[in-house]
Motif scaffolding. Sequence first.
Motif, short mmCIF file in Angstrom:
data_model
loop_
_atom_site.label_atom_id
_atom_site.label_comp_id
_atom_site.label_asym_id
_atom_site.label_seq_id
_atom_site.Cartn_x
_atom_site.Cartn_y
_atom_site.Cartn_z
N GLU A 159 -47.63 -10.80 24.49
CA GLU A 159 -48.52 -11.25 23.42
C GLU A 159 -49.53 -10.16 23.08
OE1 GLU A 159 -47.92 -14.29 21.97
OE2 GLU A 159 -46.21 -14.20 23.33
N TYR A 160 -49.99 -10.12 21.84
CA TYR A 160 -51.07 -9.22 21.45
C TYR A 160 -51.96 -9.95 20.45
CZ TYR A 160 -49.25 -8.48 16.77
OH TYR A 160 -48.85 -8.66 15.48
N ASN A 161 -53.16 -9.44 20.26
CA ASN A 161 -54.05 -9.98 19.23
C ASN A 161 -54.99 -8.89 18.75
OD1 ASN A 161 -56.68 -10.17 20.88
ND2 ASN A 161 -55.24 -11.32 22.15
N GLN A 162 -55.50 -9.06 17.53
CA GLN A 162 -56.37 -8.07 16.91
C GLN A 162 -55.70 -6.71 16.88
OE1 GLN A 162 -59.09 -8.83 15.23
NE2 GLN A 162 -58.91 -10.98 15.75
N GLY A 163 -56.44 -5.64 17.21
CA GLY A 163 -55.88 -4.29 17.11
C GLY A 163 -54.84 -4.03 18.18
N ASN A 164 -53.75 -3.37 17.79
CA ASN A 164 -52.66 -3.06 18.71
C ASN A 164 -52.12 -1.67 18.36
OD1 ASN A 164 -49.27 -3.54 18.84
ND2 ASN A 164 -50.43 -3.82 20.70
N LEU A 165 -52.28 -0.70 19.29
CA LEU A 165 -51.83 0.67 19.06
C LEU A 165 -50.75 1.03 20.07
CD1 LEU A 165 -52.24 3.47 17.61
CD2 LEU A 165 -53.83 4.02 19.48
N GLU B 53 -42.78 7.16 16.94
CA GLU B 53 -43.58 6.36 16.02
C GLU B 53 -44.90 5.96 16.67
OE1 GLU B 53 -43.30 1.88 14.37
OE2 GLU B 53 -41.79 3.23 13.52
N ILE B 54 -45.99 6.16 15.93
CA ILE B 54 -47.30 5.64 16.31
C ILE B 54 -47.59 4.50 15.35
CG2 ILE B 54 -49.73 6.16 16.73
CD1 ILE B 54 -48.92 9.16 16.71
N CYS B 55 -47.87 3.32 15.89
CA CYS B 55 -48.07 2.15 15.04
C CYS B 55 -49.37 1.45 15.41
CB CYS B 55 -46.90 1.19 15.19
SG CYS B 55 -46.98 -0.25 14.11
N LEU B 56 -50.24 1.29 14.43
CA LEU B 56 -51.49 0.55 14.60
C LEU B 56 -51.41 -0.73 13.77
CD1 LEU B 56 -54.46 0.22 15.53
CD2 LEU B 56 -55.12 1.57 13.51
N THR B 57 -51.45 -1.88 14.43
CA THR B 57 -51.37 -3.18 13.76
C THR B 57 -52.72 -3.87 13.83
OG1 THR B 57 -49.05 -3.37 14.44
CG2 THR B 57 -50.12 -5.37 13.67
N LEU B 58 -53.21 -4.35 12.67
CA LEU B 58 -54.53 -4.97 12.59
C LEU B 58 -54.43 -6.35 11.93
CD1 LEU B 58 -56.45 -1.86 11.19
CD2 LEU B 58 -56.43 -2.63 13.58
N PRO C 17 -35.62 0.28 20.54
CA PRO C 17 -35.69 -0.88 19.63
C PRO C 17 -37.05 -1.56 19.71
CG PRO C 17 -33.65 -0.91 20.91
CD PRO C 17 -34.53 0.14 21.53
N HIS C 18 -37.54 -2.04 18.56
CA HIS C 18 -38.87 -2.65 18.56
C HIS C 18 -39.06 -3.53 17.33
CE1 HIS C 18 -39.17 1.21 16.38
NE2 HIS C 18 -40.03 0.59 15.59
N SER C 19 -39.99 -4.45 17.45
CA SER C 19 -40.47 -5.25 16.33
C SER C 19 -41.66 -6.07 16.80
CB SER C 19 -39.37 -6.18 15.79
OG SER C 19 -39.80 -6.77 14.57
N TRP C 20 -42.38 -6.64 15.84
CA TRP C 20 -43.51 -7.51 16.13
C TRP C 20 -43.24 -8.89 15.52
CZ3 TRP C 20 -43.74 -2.44 16.24
CH2 TRP C 20 -44.63 -1.80 17.10
N GLN C 21 -43.65 -9.92 16.23
CA GLN C 21 -43.59 -11.29 15.73
C GLN C 21 -45.04 -11.70 15.50
OE1 GLN C 21 -40.66 -12.80 15.30
NE2 GLN C 21 -41.47 -14.69 14.46
N ALA C 22 -45.51 -11.58 14.27
CA ALA C 22 -46.94 -11.67 14.02
C ALA C 22 -47.27 -12.61 12.88
CB ALA C 22 -47.50 -10.28 13.70
N LYS C 23 -48.54 -13.01 12.85
CA LYS C 23 -49.04 -13.81 11.75
C LYS C 23 -50.48 -13.38 11.48
CE LYS C 23 -50.34 -17.53 14.93
NZ LYS C 23 -50.14 -18.96 15.28
N PRO C 24 -50.92 -13.38 10.22
CA PRO C 24 -52.31 -13.02 9.93
C PRO C 24 -53.27 -13.97 10.62
CG PRO C 24 -50.98 -13.07 7.93
CD PRO C 24 -50.15 -13.66 9.01
N ILE C 25 -54.40 -13.44 11.06
CA ILE C 25 -55.41 -14.27 11.73
C ILE C 25 -56.10 -15.19 10.74
CG2 ILE C 25 -57.62 -14.18 12.96
CD1 ILE C 25 -56.65 -11.69 14.35
N THR C 26 -56.38 -14.68 9.54
CA THR C 26 -57.05 -15.50 8.52
C THR C 26 -56.30 -15.35 7.20
OG1 THR C 26 -58.53 -13.78 7.69
CG2 THR C 26 -59.26 -15.02 9.63
#
Length: 289
Positions: A56-62, A37-42, A70-79
Amino acid sequence: MKPRCSKMIPSDNCSWRFDLFHLPVKVFNWHYHTEYEICLTLNSEGSMHIGDHVSEYNQGNLVLLGPNLPHSWQAKPITTEENLTIYVAQIPAIWLDNLVRLNPELAVLSEMLVLSLRGIEYSQTTTKKSLALFQAMDKAEPIERYILLMQLFNLMVKDENYKILSSSFFTFSDKTDISVDKLDKVINYIYRNYTDVIRADELAIIAHMSTNHFHRFFKQRTEKTLNQFITQLRIGKACKLLINSSALVSAICDQCGFNNVSNFNRHFLMVKGITPTEFRESIKSPSPL
């Protein structure tokens, strides 16, 4: 928490799957699948959970994830104006591995695919360049999308500033090396018992070594001391409990093997840069991904 196995359905007239998601929020989804899997999170920030890795990550994450990781993201929109945007390419392992094996032009991907079994995070330069390729995929015909996928792999493999995420125990091992079997036994014991008190002399007996030799062996093979390795596992478990339960920090401290809250806070701060309470507050709003 046991990860859930996901089933990949290819896109129409394609050997692999492309998806684009625009989401205000999304529930935490700890899962794995048999595909690369290739995943780009914005447009989001939060924590990334890949195998036994949490950061931790912020903004673009590839990232590139290998099969069964196993994988997942714990994220929230910036705005509130921008939805969380996720581009995903899922590629069947047999199909891609055969492409690499049968086409000399793709041999350069071999090492990257092996490392992907531990998860790979790419530099911001590569992440930004990948966006144009993903955007083009959204409107592309199947053959054009295939070409764009190859361009994306070419971009990723040229990145010299990538970061490997999970520990080496999430990748294939050389079973002809007798020390691998010794280390496997030790690691399996640690994974079963890391919330309890673990003594180095007990592990040395499992590995048939002196305690001093074992300490050197473990550090050489894992690039961590025994205490650092166990602490990383305990903090990883603590993060998942802080995310997925409403238990008191003191209760989580006990469940993760720390002897008191002060010790727990100190180690958590050392690993994560914030306290357990601050970590939980940082993911409360909006609802987690």
